[in-house]
Design an enzyme around this catalytic site. Sequence first.
Site, PDB file in Angstrom:
ATOM      1  N   GLU A 168       0.793  -1.236   0.000  1.00  0.00           N
ATOM      2  CA  GLU A 168       0.000   0.000   0.000  1.00  0.00           C
ATOM      3  C   GLU A 168       0.827   1.289   0.000  1.00  0.00           C
ATOM      4  OE1 GLU A 168      -3.097   0.085   2.888  1.00  0.00           O
ATOM      5  OE2 GLU A 168      -3.958  -1.812   2.255  1.00  0.00           O
ATOM      6  N   GLU A 354      -5.468  -8.737   1.372  1.00  0.00           N
ATOM      7  CA  GLU A 354      -6.076  -8.306   2.637  1.00  0.00           C
ATOM      8  C   GLU A 354      -7.546  -8.029   2.397  1.00  0.00           C
ATOM      9  OE1 GLU A 354      -4.349  -4.924   4.673  1.00  0.00           O
ATOM     10  OE2 GLU A 354      -2.321  -5.663   4.353  1.00  0.00           O
TER      11      GLU A 354
END
Length: 448
Positions: A168, A354
């Site tokens: 990320e 995720e």
Amino acid sequence: MIQEYKFPEGFIWGSATASYQIEGAWQEDGRGECTWDRFCRRPGKVVGGDTGNVACDHYHLYKDDVALMKSMGLKHYRFSIAWPRILPEGEGQINQKGLDFYKNLVDELLNAGIEPLATLFHWDLPQALQDKYQGWKDRRMAQVFADYSDVVSRSLGDRVKKWATINEIMCFTTLAHKLDMHAPGGRESDKITNQTAHHALLGHGMATQVLRRNVQDSFIGLVDNNEAPWPVLNTEPHLRAARKAWKERNSQRLFPMMTGEYDEESYVRHYGEMPETTAEDMKIISTPLDYFGINFYNCPPVQAADNEAGYETVDLPAAYPRTAMGWPITPDALYWNLKYMTEFFPDLPVYITENGMAADDSMSEDGTVKDYDRIEYLRTHLRACHRAIEEGANLKGYYLWSLMDNFEWAFGYSKRFGMIRVDYDTQKRTIKESGKYYSRVMAENRVF
Ligand code: FCB
């Protein structure tokens, strides 16, 4: 056995964590300081003044944790490697004890029949690199990251085949350098923020080449919380608007990585001033990958609009269903994200690296955690995956966030994402009802 909502054979079911969020042992065995250690000490930055000093004490309890994973039937586990354990100064001197920890962890996993997926960088940047280079603001960081990747993959590459370079990018660039919400903190311009994101992409590309060289049978990807706008209603013109929004809003990371180009008009519209780049950078950034890892939590829908872009984000009503983070529950965003991903990049295998939610998770008197809200979240999101796969999406696996409750960054320990509850006073682990549910999902390879 019921066959409804069966996933394709060989579908990968796993769960995920990250080093700073679970390990603790922040000053043990030669670990250097990281930017999060420092950031946590800035008053008001982390709820409750919490830190990752102890966290889930996984550094000491990893054997018990792996045994627990095994008892749940887990076969795949994504974790991250703490850069400051391996290179306390970020570069140069190698700390063998740090490498040993991950060797031992991986051996423990493999002995338990659990396949590791290692993320090289999940935000715990050595503070020394922040001090010396101002971290990712400096383009030399790309090479420094590649060098660190070299050290790790030489040491673990015989045991670990599945790799993620970076987790990320947005969260340690925009959230960190521009919005002052994540380490190292700062209030920089768009220009500088976008430049840090560019350097991270460059580091990702360089590390990918290093891993490819060092690891036999490697499986390498980037993990990102890519933008997932979706149509507010499945009607024209909203469908058209959402597709356009998806393409344009992914112009900072996903598209340049896949195509080797920045689409300037989209970039400027959504991210502001362009970063400086070279043709050579773009070639490295778009080094071919084996998969893309999607971290998905939520995204509001978009609708067609009479503006320059042709779309706008919908303001969701206050009573829209939300998680304990206040994030809207939007499984259709995941469905569309998978659809668009396969439409634009048909050859790219996709993993959800995720997905999950924060819930109340208090302990009942009978000693169970009745997190039926999390079960419902998982059920609706997994059905979205199933539907997308049925319609041809190239989704190959799913890693639930998170294996256990942990240090949720700026929210400290106030938010719980685990399918295992952690009592932070005693370090006792309790499998929640959602954990039992997920065990069955994995065992039966289907949603129910
Ligand atoms: C993601 C992070 C992960 C976790 C979840 C809730 O953005 O990658 O570490 O904090 O959010």
